[in-house]
Design an enzyme around this catalytic site. Structure first.
Site: not given
Length: 419
Positions: A65, A306, A325
């Site tokens: 997060l 993920d 990411g």
């Protein structure tokens, strides 16, 4: 909240109602009755949705997060809401905020911030102090505070001796070590998979060997020490083979694969779009097919989104400068439905609870309610309108998806996704 779920197909191999359509009456968070054409008295809300399927609540073993420190990427409150609307009743939170979650106080903070929501937050503690790979973190104290496992997110432990000590240490309290696998020397300055695509694009490559060599080393350490190891987000056929052999030997090892490695290949990199800059990198079709086969044959235990929100300042850059990411909670189920049967998807989205020692609730009369609500019907394209996260760095934009996640019923709260 008292509810009656009407005409739901139950997907739960532990239930006598598996693959059957039924009504479910829920009162005070407990399943009171399951059967055909049920009616409930006054005070019950009817939940009737097109093509409704209900399974045990899904668990994501790898979610990043931002809070504390990177709230511009994502907050805990909104992240848990995103998880709930994406069908996840439980998430394992990576320790990669600022500061790194490497102490009892950090874990206690995360548990407190994550309380009171429909979705449950289960912190992962850092394996080493500051995730710097030098000194073992306070794993026992973190376990007492509620940490479900220990690992340094997307950082491979280069010191085999430290990995040995960690695996030996956690056995005293049945801890789980997460061993991300990548040899940093072999990776070098690589940013994508080493192969024809990297050569054509002029980008430095990361060979499959960088992952497989570290998988082999970590498995060798595990064989020596004993203990429990989880290898996250494997991406190559070679890693599958090594883990399959280790399981055949009786080693206590589990592994996960990220949704994007089951759907995408390095061929999407031709536009230099940094949304596809992911660790480990996207691989060729042969690896993707090997990963799908390993999901089906049980070698791969868990599928994870993920989910890793990155702010635009660190993502919308030249490819080699952008951070790795992609977000993935919102797109996980719909993307998986394009390559796997629903029974397999549900199995791999719930199996992680047992591995991470998270409470499971089967669908049976008298059981505590923890439901994911979804439909397998319909086809669409994943767009920005489907993104619920604060960050928008999704590798799945423009990808076909199937089905729909309606939401969850968990902790006495019904959360439905209206998008």
């Amino acid at each position: 909240m008292n509810l009656i779920f009407k005409n739901a197909v139950i997907i739960d191999k532990e239930s006598t109602f598996h693959n059957k359509q039924a009504d479910i009456i829920v009162a005070d968070g407990i399943i009171k009755q399951i059967g055909q054409k049920l009616t409930a008295g006054d005070g019950f809300e009817v939940v009737e949705l097109n093509g409704l399927h209900i399974s045990q609540g899904w668990f994501d073993s790898s979610v990043s997060l931002g809070e504390p420190g990177y709230e511009d990427r994502e907050t805990i409150a909104n992240g848990l809401n995103v998880a709930a609307m994406s069908g996840f009743t439980d998430i394992a939170l990576q320790p990669n905020a600022n500061p790194i979650a490497d102490s009892q106080s950090h874990i206690s903070f995360l548990k407190a911030k994550g309380g009171g929501h429909a979705a449950n937050l289960h912190p992962i503690g850092a394996l080493t102090k500051g995730s710097e790979g030098k000194d073992i973190a306070e794993m026992y104290d973190m376990a007492n505070a509620g940490a479900v496992a220990f690992g340094d997110y997307n950082k491979s432990q280069q010191d085999a001796g430290l990995m040995k000590i960690a695996l030996q240490y956690v056995q005293d309290f049945d801890g789980l070590v997460i061993a991300y696998c990548q040899d940093e020397k072999i990776k070098g300055k690589g940013v994508v998979h080493e192969g024809a695509v990297s050569t054509r694009l002029g980008l430095k490559g990361i060979p499959a060997l960088a992952e497989e060599l570290m998988v082999a080393r970590n498995l060798s350490v595990l064989e020596y020490t004993g203990g429990k190891m989880h290898i996250p987000t494997i991406s190559t056929a070679g890693s599958v083979k090594l883990i399959k052999e280790a399981k055949a030997k009786g080693l206590n090892v589990t592994c996960s694969v990220a949704v994007h490695h089951l759907i995408l290949t390095h061929e999407v990199l031709t536009g230099f779009d940094s949304r596809y800059k992911i660790a480990p990198p996207l691989r060729p079709e042969s690896d993707r097919q090997a990963l799908i086969a390993a999901v089906k044959d049980g070698t791969i235990d868990i599928i994870t989104s993920d989910h890793n929100p990155i702010d635009i300042e660190n993502k919308k850059l030249e490819f080699d400068l952008a951070k790795d990411g992609t977000i993935g909670l919102e797109s996980a189920f719909g993307a998986l439905m394009t390559v796997l049967p629903v029974d397999v998807i549900v199995e791999k989205l719930t199996a992680g609870k047992a591995i991470f020692r998270v409470e499971t609730n089967k669908i049976a009369e008298g059981a505590t309610v923890s439901f994911t609500l979804f439909s397998t019907e319909g086809e669409s394209t994943f767009t920005k309108e489907n993104i619920l996260s604060k960050s928008k760095n999704s590798a799945f934009l423009g990808q076909p998806v199937k089905g729909k996640v309606y939401g969850i019923y968990n902790n006495g709260k019904l959360v439905l996704n209206n998008k």
